[in-house]
Structures are given as structure tokens and as C-alpha cells.
Design a protein around this motif. Sequence first.
Motif, PDB file in Angstrom:
ATOM      1  N   VAL A  96      71.828  -9.890 157.460  1.00 50.70           N
ATOM      2  CA  VAL A  96      71.682  -9.835 156.010  1.00 50.70           C
ATOM      3  C   VAL A  96      71.568 -11.242 155.432  1.00 50.70           C
ATOM      4  O   VAL A  96      70.752 -11.510 154.544  1.00 50.70           O
ATOM      5  N   ALA A 145      88.710  -9.297 146.856  1.00 48.61           N
ATOM      6  CA  ALA A 145      87.425  -9.169 147.521  1.00 48.61           C
ATOM      7  C   ALA A 145      86.537 -10.367 147.223  1.00 48.61           C
ATOM      8  O   ALA A 145      85.941 -10.955 148.122  1.00 48.61           O
ATOM      9  N   ALA A 146      86.482 -10.742 145.955  1.00 46.48           N
ATOM     10  CA  ALA A 146      85.637 -11.862 145.577  1.00 46.48           C
ATOM     11  C   ALA A 146      86.097 -13.131 146.263  1.00 46.48           C
ATOM     12  O   ALA A 146      85.289 -13.981 146.637  1.00 46.48           O
ATOM     13  N   ILE A 187      79.531 -11.611 155.400  1.00 45.03           N
ATOM     14  CA  ILE A 187      78.178 -11.074 155.342  1.00 45.03           C
ATOM     15  C   ILE A 187      77.566 -11.097 156.742  1.00 45.03           C
ATOM     16  O   ILE A 187      77.537 -12.137 157.381  1.00 45.03           O
ATOM     17  N   PRO A 188      77.089  -9.946 157.225  1.00 48.24           N
ATOM     18  CA  PRO A 188      76.527  -9.939 158.579  1.00 48.24           C
ATOM     19  C   PRO A 188      75.347 -10.892 158.677  1.00 48.24           C
ATOM     20  O   PRO A 188      74.593 -11.050 157.709  1.00 48.24           O
ATOM     21  N   ARG A 246      82.313  -4.752 151.716  1.00 46.90           N
ATOM     22  CA  ARG A 246      83.264  -4.843 152.842  1.00 46.90           C
ATOM     23  C   ARG A 246      84.490  -3.974 152.589  1.00 46.90           C
ATOM     24  O   ARG A 246      84.970  -3.284 153.491  1.00 46.90           O
ATOM     25  N   LEU A 247      84.987  -3.973 151.354  1.00 50.05           N
ATOM     26  CA  LEU A 247      86.170  -3.154 151.050  1.00 50.05           C
ATOM     27  C   LEU A 247      85.855  -1.672 151.194  1.00 50.05           C
ATOM     28  O   LEU A 247      86.640  -0.896 151.745  1.00 50.05           O
ATOM     29  N   MET A 282      87.191 -13.409 149.129  1.00 48.32           N
ATOM     30  CA  MET A 282      86.842 -13.457 150.540  1.00 48.32           C
ATOM     31  C   MET A 282      85.546 -14.207 150.791  1.00 48.32           C
ATOM     32  O   MET A 282      85.255 -14.626 151.904  1.00 48.32           O
ATOM     33  N   GLY A 283      84.742 -14.330 149.725  1.00 48.70           N
ATOM     34  CA  GLY A 283      83.561 -15.178 149.818  1.00 48.70           C
ATOM     35  C   GLY A 283      82.525 -14.663 150.781  1.00 48.70           C
ATOM     36  O   GLY A 283      82.445 -13.473 151.073  1.00 48.70           O
ATOM     37  N   HIS A 303      78.957  -8.196 147.853  1.00 46.61           N
ATOM     38  CA  HIS A 303      79.251  -8.222 149.289  1.00 46.61           C
ATOM     39  C   HIS A 303      80.724  -7.909 149.539  1.00 46.61           C
ATOM     40  O   HIS A 303      81.067  -7.174 150.473  1.00 46.61           O
ATOM     41  N   ALA A 304      81.568  -8.456 148.699  1.00 45.43           N
ATOM     42  CA  ALA A 304      83.003  -8.227 148.872  1.00 45.43           C
ATOM     43  C   ALA A 304      83.328  -6.748 148.697  1.00 45.43           C
ATOM     44  O   ALA A 304      84.070  -6.156 149.499  1.00 45.43           O
ATOM     45  N   ILE A 305      82.751  -6.119 147.687  1.00 43.71           N
ATOM     46  CA  ILE A 305      82.999  -4.695 147.455  1.00 43.71           C
ATOM     47  C   ILE A 305      82.477  -3.872 148.628  1.00 43.71           C
ATOM     48  O   ILE A 305      83.108  -2.915 149.077  1.00 43.71           O
ATOM     49  N   ARG A 343      84.527  -0.284 159.209  1.00 41.06           N
ATOM     50  CA  ARG A 343      84.484  -1.700 159.613  1.00 41.06           C
ATOM     51  C   ARG A 343      84.132  -1.736 161.086  1.00 41.06           C
ATOM     52  O   ARG A 343      84.591  -0.913 161.866  1.00 41.06           O
ATOM     53  N   TYR A 385      75.899  -1.794 157.147  1.00 37.03           N
ATOM     54  CA  TYR A 385      76.268  -2.678 156.059  1.00 37.03           C
ATOM     55  C   TYR A 385      75.249  -2.583 154.926  1.00 37.03           C
ATOM     56  O   TYR A 385      75.601  -2.486 153.750  1.00 37.03           O
TER      57      TYR A 385
END
Lengths: 295, 364, 286
Positions: B19, B7-8, B15-16, C117-118, B10-11, C113-115, C126, C93
Motif C-alpha cells: 500500500v 490510532a492516530a 501501513i503494509p 488497523r484498529l 500509531m502513525g 490507516h490507523a482506523i 490482524r 488491508y
Amino acid sequence: MRVRSLHMFLALLAVAVAVLSACDRAPVKPREDTPAEARIVSVGSAVTETLFALGAGDAVVGVDTSSLFPDAATKLPKVGYQRTLAAEGILSLRPTLVLVSDEAGPPAVLEQLRSAGVRLEIVGAELTVDGVKARVHRIAEVVGRDPSKVLAELDADLTRARVEREKSTTHPKALVLYARGGGTLQVFGRNTTAETMVRLAGGENAVTGFDGTKPLTPEALAAAAPDVIVIPSRGLESLGGVDALLKVPGVATTPAGKTKRIVPIDDLLLLGFGPRTGKAALELGAKLRADGEGK
Amino acid sequence: MPATAEAAAMGQRGIPPRVARRAWTVPALSAVLLVAVVTSSSVGSVPISLAEIGALLLQRLGLATASAAVDTHAEILFAIRLPRVMLGVLVGAGLGLSGASMQGIFRNPLVDPGLLGISTGAALGAVASIVLGGKLAHGIPPALAPYVLPAAAFAGALVAMMAVERIARVGGRMVVATLLLAGIAVNALASALTGLLIYVSNDAQLRTITFWSLGSLGGATSRTVVATAVFLGIPLLLLVRYGGALNALLLGEAEAGHLGVDVERTKRTMIVLVALIVGAAVAVSGVLGFVGLVVPHLLRLAVGPDHRQLLAGSALLGASLLLGADAVARTLVSPAELPLGIVTAALGTPFFLALLLRERRRLA
Amino acid sequence: MIEALSISHRIGSATLLEDVSLAVSSGEVLVLVGPNGAGKSTLLRILAGEIAPTAGTVTLAGRPSSEWSARKRAELRAVLPQQSELSFPFSCYEVVLLGRTPHTLGHESQKDHAITRLAMAVTDTRGYEERAYPTLSGGERQRVHAGRVLAQIWEGPSFRALLLDEPTASLDLAHQHAMLRLARRMADDQCAVVCVLHDLNLAAQYATTLAVMHRGRLHAVGRPARVLSPRLLADVFEVDALVVPHPELSCPMVVTRGPLERKADSPSLSSPASTPSNESLQGGLP
């Protein structure tokens, strides 16, 4: 970074505040030197009337909204209502002197004017004949004019008013009303400008029950039983004229209502306590008596 | 779940945009405020050019020698206009921020800081000082005269706040619905007492009350700015940090608790801070309607309801808009001045009605 | 591990819970079942710290939950309510991102942010990122909140607890199973999961432990296959039912015949104790 930049901004603001308050400790001295041309902002109807009567009208560059006499004053820039003045507007007229009545405010604005280095003079007056004279003296002194002519005229008028008063056999009980707008009426009680004027004119205040002003009630009207009702003419217009006043509950049953003795008089003349105070006493006296003899 | 490393990696890509864009809210609005500050320092009955302001500032700070500026301009700038602009920044920021905070606490976007009865309490204090001040003035040195009304108004606000807080606390918890009712009750009582004072006032006092209640920044001196910076500025800085907690509170009090927010303490602290801000604002500028209601709304439409941006943003936008309104009030009928409250209400009301209509269409 | 020690709860003279003790360890999915008013939701809210019981304590990871700071508690324990009252136009989101509140100091890191999305991926939300939360249906909202709650305790120590109050209530069949499968996966990731359910078959399929509540007391606790019986269904749920093995899975299934026939003195629906006028009216019916 987001919230922090706000903090930074407010920190800058704090620094600016600190700088300002440092500046504040060295107040600017009023300019004492007399410039080539005096520019006066006059606040308060009596102050303005006095300035014009003293012949200093040409130097007046701005007045408040209560300064409605003489006509020349009404054509000058208006700096707002005397109790809610704005410093910047007054300063934009580049005055060398701001002359205000003791009703002028708010205090913070007067403070601002002082700190901006403008000469500010507050000329209050006790609401008596002596107070009126003292104020003429004081204003004349401030603007460097000779008050003797104005004072002589005032004295002459007051003397005539006294003669008329003493000559007259009747001393009608007068009730002085003030229309506050929206149909509410105030009554002038003891120790008011109106009472002083009524006495100078040779009448008696019909209201003796309280000091200052109070809203009119039908019962108070009946208790006062005035021979005549005096009301500032602008207020009477706002009510809708004499007929509308006679319809106010309680008015028709008073002696004044029965005989329809309603005396309208110019607002500033009645309540202004300016240099026309003598003339006001003469005019009101004449009206009080003329009406009485007419019926 | 144990996929965090992936997840990290993915960077930022996912991010929408809304946001991501939001990070710019506060810097952009800071820039707007800066422009508003500079502009409103320049306009007025006496226009002072930006170059002249710069020269005068340098001179005042001892960084430059006397310039060719018109001599009265220095006095107008330092004695009148800059204090006024700074007071406008503080009051506008306070009103915007307290509006946004109240709407968050009540979870209702149509709530106004006036709801708590704080402004009515402040108004009662102010009216009392106008009507009764003459009788009490003998003991007060003339130098303190300008501060009697603000002090009385602030005291009125504090009393109203304590009453509301006390009434709304049920068994150690502050119930938001009760808070609303307490606000209504305090509003009614303070209005009644104010009415009584108006009844016994004389004509001149009545006019003073009327004009005071219309609001103005005209009384700004460097002393009032300093006092306001303390009584309004410090609560402002404390309150602006509650954005994250407010976001959680919007989910409901129980959920906020589950997200680690000390709900009771947060509510109580925020109410007290709002009351200090509103009380100080009313004390120095009278009642300025609609800033607290409209500003957070406007911002929510633009950047969404994330209160971390909304609180700081409402403060900045409130300050900018109040400076704009004050510039209008100062110049429209120069050399006299329009009461500021008239300008803010005149600009705010159509906006408020448009919001109501929009809301009605949405519900229809 | 989350534990309830001799919990009793009374409001006025009404006893909602009477001496309930319960321990849920990491890796376990404990499903609370029971008829209406049995005290399931009250127990869950007490475990969640929303209400303080009149007697007894709740411990988190061996310490009374009041000893943890509010923030630390939130890192250890996440709660999915039946419904939320969010009315501000947050995007989905942002709602899920709110779950990261206890972990962030003012603003989120890339990891948050990554968490987020998961968590949205596993809750099948999603594609909802930019949608305004108030425009969602009830089931969609429930999944978004599930995502938020998962994001809150996505990773961390092995003594995390996840509390779910009827998480399937507004979901369609597929999402009901997806939701409970998620609960199992969280348990596999060393969470202690407590879940209130009404559907006994869902409970039987996904629970590692079934806790049956009846009139404020814990009636039975154990593996679904051991707890569920026609006798219990009659005693607690007042249904006439069979318990049969699932044709393919290794869990029991409840097949109901209908409500339990009541004794003669039980009130009948068609004759409420009422006024004479009603009786005469009923006399006219065939």
C-alpha cells in the motif's frame, strides 16, 4: 500528489500542443531553388514508369510498392503502399520532389509532407488516351524533361493499334476479371480502365450492365457470354492458373470457357495507363485476335 | 470505536508495504513516459539526436538563434514527429485508461474497450467515409479532406454509444449484463453494415480500408493533435478521477452505494467518457488492439488492483507502450512503415494468451 | 436513530412487506428474526437504501434518507451484506481501507490507516493485511468485510446506523459470538444496530430488542425475554419448543423438541401429489 502529477504532465502536453499549433500558422515555404542534384520520390506505377521513360530514372530515390516497372525501379527503397504512405520514411530519403498519383494518401500524410517544406506534386490523369498524354506532359514539365520522344512513341503505338483494330474483322467480347485474393473475383464494368484498354485493343467489353467493378457471379458470367476472358497474370497465378479459373462456377459454360480462351496479361500493362498504354493496346489486341484465329 | 487518538498516534508504521509503495506508481510511470517521449522523438527513419532536439526546441521558442542543425530536421521534428509522439501519448493514454475503466465497471479483468461496440461503430464511420466519401467529397473544401475520416469515425462511435446506452438502460438503471449484450448487438450490426460497405467497395477502397483498420499514428498533424487533445484529453482527465468510485464498485453495486457512491451516475458518466475516448482514438489512429486489455493487466500484476493508481497508471503506461510500439513500427521496415495495429497485436497476443493460461491453471 | 415509517413493498401481486414501522435508536441492537420468506432481508435492504419501498419512508437521524447526500448517508449508515462479489486481488488491508471511502478525498490520511488497523484488530483479521482477498475462506471474508464496515462508521456522530445481514452465516461458533459482541460494542458507542439472524439463541443473547417478522408483517417487538414464548415459536416458526432462562446469563433460551405436528390435511413428504406411476412405485414399498 499521485493523480496531480498526471494532470501536470497533461498540462505540459497542452502547452506543447499550443506551441506547436502556433508554429503551424507559419507554414514552411517549399524550397524553390533547384539543388545541385534532384532527388525524386515517385508514388504510383504510371508516375514511376513515366519518369523512367523520360530518362529521369536516375533521379528517383524511392518508389511505392505498386511501382514494379521498369526493373530498375524495383531495386529502389520502398516507401510503402501508395494509399498508406508515411511522411517520415519519405523525408528520410531527402527528396527534393515528391511526385504522386492522385491515388496517393492518406490526405493527412500529404499535408505533413507539404508542411515539412517538401515540394509535392500530385499528377492525376483521366483514364483516357488524352489523359495519359496530359500526364506525360505534366510530369515532363515538373521534372524539366522533353516529353516529345515518349509522346511520339506512344502516338506511334496507338496509331498501330488503331490500324490493327480497323483491319480486324472480329471484335471479340472480352470479360476482364480481377482476382482480389482469397478466391474472390471482380468484374470490370462500364467506364473502367479495363474497358478503355479492351476498346483500344479492338475488343468490346462483355459487361454492360453496371459501372465500375463488382464481384463475379455465375449468372452475371452467363449474361455477359464473353468470347474471351482477360485477366492480369499475377491475379491468375494467385488463383492457381488457367485450370483453376475454368473451375470457377459459370466460367466453363461461357463461350470463352468452352474454347478455353483465357488471356493473361501483365497487370501494369493492362491497368497502369502509363506511357506503355500504346504497347499495351497492341499486345492485348494481338492476344485477342491471335487466340481467336488459333481455335 | 473511541480509540482514534491512540490510532492516530500509531502513525505510518503499520501501513503494509504494498500500500505504501503504491504512492510511487504514478511518479515512476510519469518518468517512464518522459523517457519514452524523448526517445521516440529521437528515433525514426531520420534519427535526430537529443542535443539537436533540444537546440531545435530552444530555437523554435525563440530562446536561441539558428543552430547548425540539418535544416530538414527541424521540419521533420515539428511537422511530423512531435505531433505523432503527442498523438501517441494521447491515444495510448486513452486506450490504457479506457481499458482499465471498462474492466472495473464490468468487474472483469478480461474486458476490452471494444466490447461496447464503440470501436466497431467508429470503424463503420471510417469505412463509410472511405467508400462513400468520393461521392460526397464535392462539397468539401480540399483543406478539410484530412478531417473527413476522423470526423466520420467519431460520429460513428457516438451513435454506437448512444445506442448501447439506450438499450442497456432498464427503468432508469444501467444493468451491466444488459450493457454487455447491447454491446454485442451493436457490434454485430455495425460489423454487418461495414461488411456491406466493403462488399460495394472497389479494390482501391478495399485496400485503404484494410490498411486503415490496421491502425497508424502516421496521420498526426498539429491540428489533429489539438482536436484529439480536446475530444480525448478532456474525457481522459475527467475519467482518471473515478478510481475511488471504481474501487467501491468492485465490491458490488449495492456496496458501492453504501460507501457513498452514486452508482448509476458513475456508471453512466464513465461509459460516456470511455466512449468519447475510444471514439476519438479510433478516429485518429484506427483500431489498435490489445493496448486497452494488456496495459491494465500488466499494471495490476505490478501494483495491485487499487484503481486510484490503476487508472492514472494505465494511462501513463499505455502512452509509453504505444510510443514504444510506434517506434518499432516506424523503424523496422524504414523508409516504409509497419501498421501500428500489427505491432500492438503482435506484442499483445502472446501476453494475452499467457494471462489466459495462468488464469486456467489457477481455476484448474 | 434509523426509522422505518409504514413501509410496504410489493413486487407484482406479491406483497413482501405490509405496513412495517420500526425505530432503532442509538445504543440499541435490534435483531430481526423470522422464518424464511418473512421479509427480514427485504426490510433490511430497504433500511439500507438498496431498494425503494412501494410505500413508506426510511429516515436517518430524523430526516428522510433521500434528503441526505449519498456521501453523508455513507458516513451515517454502514451495511454488511451476506456476501460480496469482489473478485479483484485486493489485499485484506485494502478491502478494510475501502470502508474509509466516504471519508477520504482521493487518498487516505494517517487517521484512515490507523482506523483500518484498529478495525482489523477487533475483527480478528490482524495478520491478514497482505493476504489476497480472493484466497480467503468464506468466514474470513465475512470478517474482513465486517472490518471494512466498522472502519466506515468507526467514529462520528451519535446517530450512526449499522445494518448487518446474517453476519454469522459463515462463521464458526467463536467468531459468531465475537461478531455479535462487536455489534453490541458498536451500540455502546452510540450506534443504532439492526441485524438479521436465524439463530434465536444468539438473537436472545445479544439483542436489546427483538423484532419478529411473519409473512411480511411485524409480529412482535420487544425485549427478548418478553417476546419469546412457546406460543410465538409455534405460531411464527412452527416449532414445538420451550423457552427457559439461561443458566448463568440474564437472557432466555429456546430449546426445541422438533417441528410442530401439523394438522391432518398437511401434505406428507412421502406422498407428493404426483403421477400414477409414482403411486404404483410407492405401493411396492414396505
